[in-house]
Scaffold this motif. Structure first.
Motif, PDB file in Angstrom:
ATOM      1  N   SER A  86      10.970   0.620   7.830  1.00  8.32           N
ATOM      2  CA  SER A  86       9.892  -0.125   8.483  1.00  8.32           C
ATOM      3  C   SER A  86       8.581   0.183   7.781  1.00  8.32           C
ATOM      4  N   LEU A  89       2.122  -0.910  10.781  1.00  6.42           N
ATOM      5  CA  LEU A  89       1.365  -2.058  11.287  1.00  6.42           C
ATOM      6  C   LEU A  89       0.258  -1.499  12.161  1.00  6.42           C
ATOM      7  N   PHE A 102       4.805  -5.949   5.780  1.00  2.00           N
ATOM      8  CA  PHE A 102       5.558  -5.613   6.982  1.00  2.00           C
ATOM      9  C   PHE A 102       6.888  -6.364   7.010  1.00  2.00           C
ATOM     10  N   TRP A 180       1.120 -11.273  17.769  1.00  2.00           N
ATOM     11  CA  TRP A 180       1.575  -9.986  17.257  1.00  2.00           C
ATOM     12  C   TRP A 180       2.792 -10.193  16.383  1.00  2.00           C
ATOM     13  N   ASN A 182       4.863  -8.311  15.067  1.00  2.00           N
ATOM     14  CA  ASN A 182       6.025  -7.469  15.322  1.00  2.00           C
ATOM     15  C   ASN A 182       7.103  -8.210  16.115  1.00  2.00           C
ATOM     16  N   SER A 185       9.151 -10.721  13.936  1.00  2.00           N
ATOM     17  CA  SER A 185       9.878  -9.890  12.982  1.00  2.00           C
ATOM     18  C   SER A 185      11.113  -9.273  13.628  1.00  2.00           C
ATOM     19  N   LYS A 186      10.945  -8.718  14.827  1.00  2.30           N
ATOM     20  CA  LYS A 186      12.069  -8.080  15.494  1.00  2.30           C
ATOM     21  C   LYS A 186      13.120  -9.107  15.928  1.00  2.30           C
ATOM     22  N   TRP A 227       0.065   1.104  19.152  1.00  2.11           N
ATOM     23  CA  TRP A 227       0.381  -0.113  19.900  1.00  2.11           C
ATOM     24  C   TRP A 227       0.727   0.119  21.363  1.00  2.11           C
TER      25      TRP A 227
END
Length: 281
Positions: A86, A89, A102, A180, A182, A185-186, A227
């Motif tokens: 990872s 971020l 990222f 966001w 993240n 991406s997840k 975060w």
């Protein structure tokens, strides 16, 4: 001899996973601990010199599909692969300024591992991608959910590229993507696992092979600190590694094949509610 590979393993959860594998495997087995920084990789591997199984450090940049393919070719055959790499971020920089690196690590890396190590995984092996409970389809706006639902690995890659482009041109949020980065991406990480699993399921289950995504829960690391505010229930990397390792060494349950697993339980693909903010509260 069992051969295990862990990416992003020179610190944090990745190191805990490599260490846990090295303690659970046999002396004749090999754990390849990988990361991008040569000094950190060698120091991490050296610190496990007294582990039960043999541990060797290898430099691997998962953001380069060519590097991953060459590494897999050199290894030849594997039994356990855990994709954990990872990138940092931070809320101090814009999402657009960080999205390329990222995503190259988190998504490009996971996809490269699935593509290169899937074909060389021995029957009865484990192909695991560390993701998050934020990776369920329900975390996305309904407008974009179909883009990552029931699609192939190539389609996941294309959607990720198009989403990244929309982050750069400022249209991502208006198209339905969370602010966001993240979150998409997840979700894309889990979608990639599901895509590969859909193609391999029948053969893998017959051979006792597991392909799955895993959620380690909230882990207190430098990556998560910016975060989240409440770390009262956070796990140490060593504690977070335990249920993942338990899954690796457990018999394959067809109900968990191709799914996102947290503490041994399936997190339903369509669960969760959309997240829009650029910082979790």
């Amino acid at each position: 001899m069992t051969v295990a590979v862990v990416t992003g393993a020179n610190q944090g959860l990745g190191f805990a996973l490599a260490a846990g594998l090295a303690e659970r495997l046999e002396p004749a087995d090999l754990v390849l601990l990988t990361g991008r920084n040569p000094e950190r990789v060698q120091a991490a591997a050296a610190s496990l010199a007294s582990a039960r199984a043999r541990v060797e450090g290898r430099v691997l940049d998962v953001s380069s599909p060519e590097d991953v393919a060459a590494f897999a070719k050199a290894v030849g055959a594997v039994d356990i692969v855990i994709s954990n790499a990872s990138a940092m971020l931070t809320p101090e920089r814009s999402q657009a300024a960080q999205v390329d690196e990222f995503v190259a690590v988190a998504n490009g890396g996971a996809q490269a591992v699935l593509r290169s190590f899937g074909p060389i995984s021995r029957p009865g092996g484990r192909l695991i991608v560390v993701a998050s409970s934020l990776g369920t389809l329900g975390r996305l706006d309904p407008r974009v959910q179909p883009l990552l639902d029931g699609v192939s690995l190539d389609e996941v890659s294309r959607v990720v590229d198009e989403w990244v482009a929309s982050v750069h041109d400022g249209t991502a949020v208006s198209r339905g993507w969370p602010e966001w980065i993240n979150i998409p991406s997840k979700v894309a990480q889990v979608a990639a696992v599901r895509a590969v699993a859909a193609e391999r399921r029948e053969r893998d289950l017959a051979e006792g092979t597991l392909v799955a995504a895993v959620c380690p829960g909230l882990v207190d690391t430098p990556l998560s600190r910016p975060w989240f505010e409440d770390f009262s229930q956070a796990r140490t990397p060593a504690a977070a590694a335990v249920p993942i390792l338990d899954l690796v060494f457990a018999p394959v349950d067809p109900a968990r094949y191709g799914e996102l697993i947290r503490d041994g339980e399936v997190l339903p693909w369509r669960s969760g509610r959309p997240v829009q903010v650029a910082k979790a509260n």
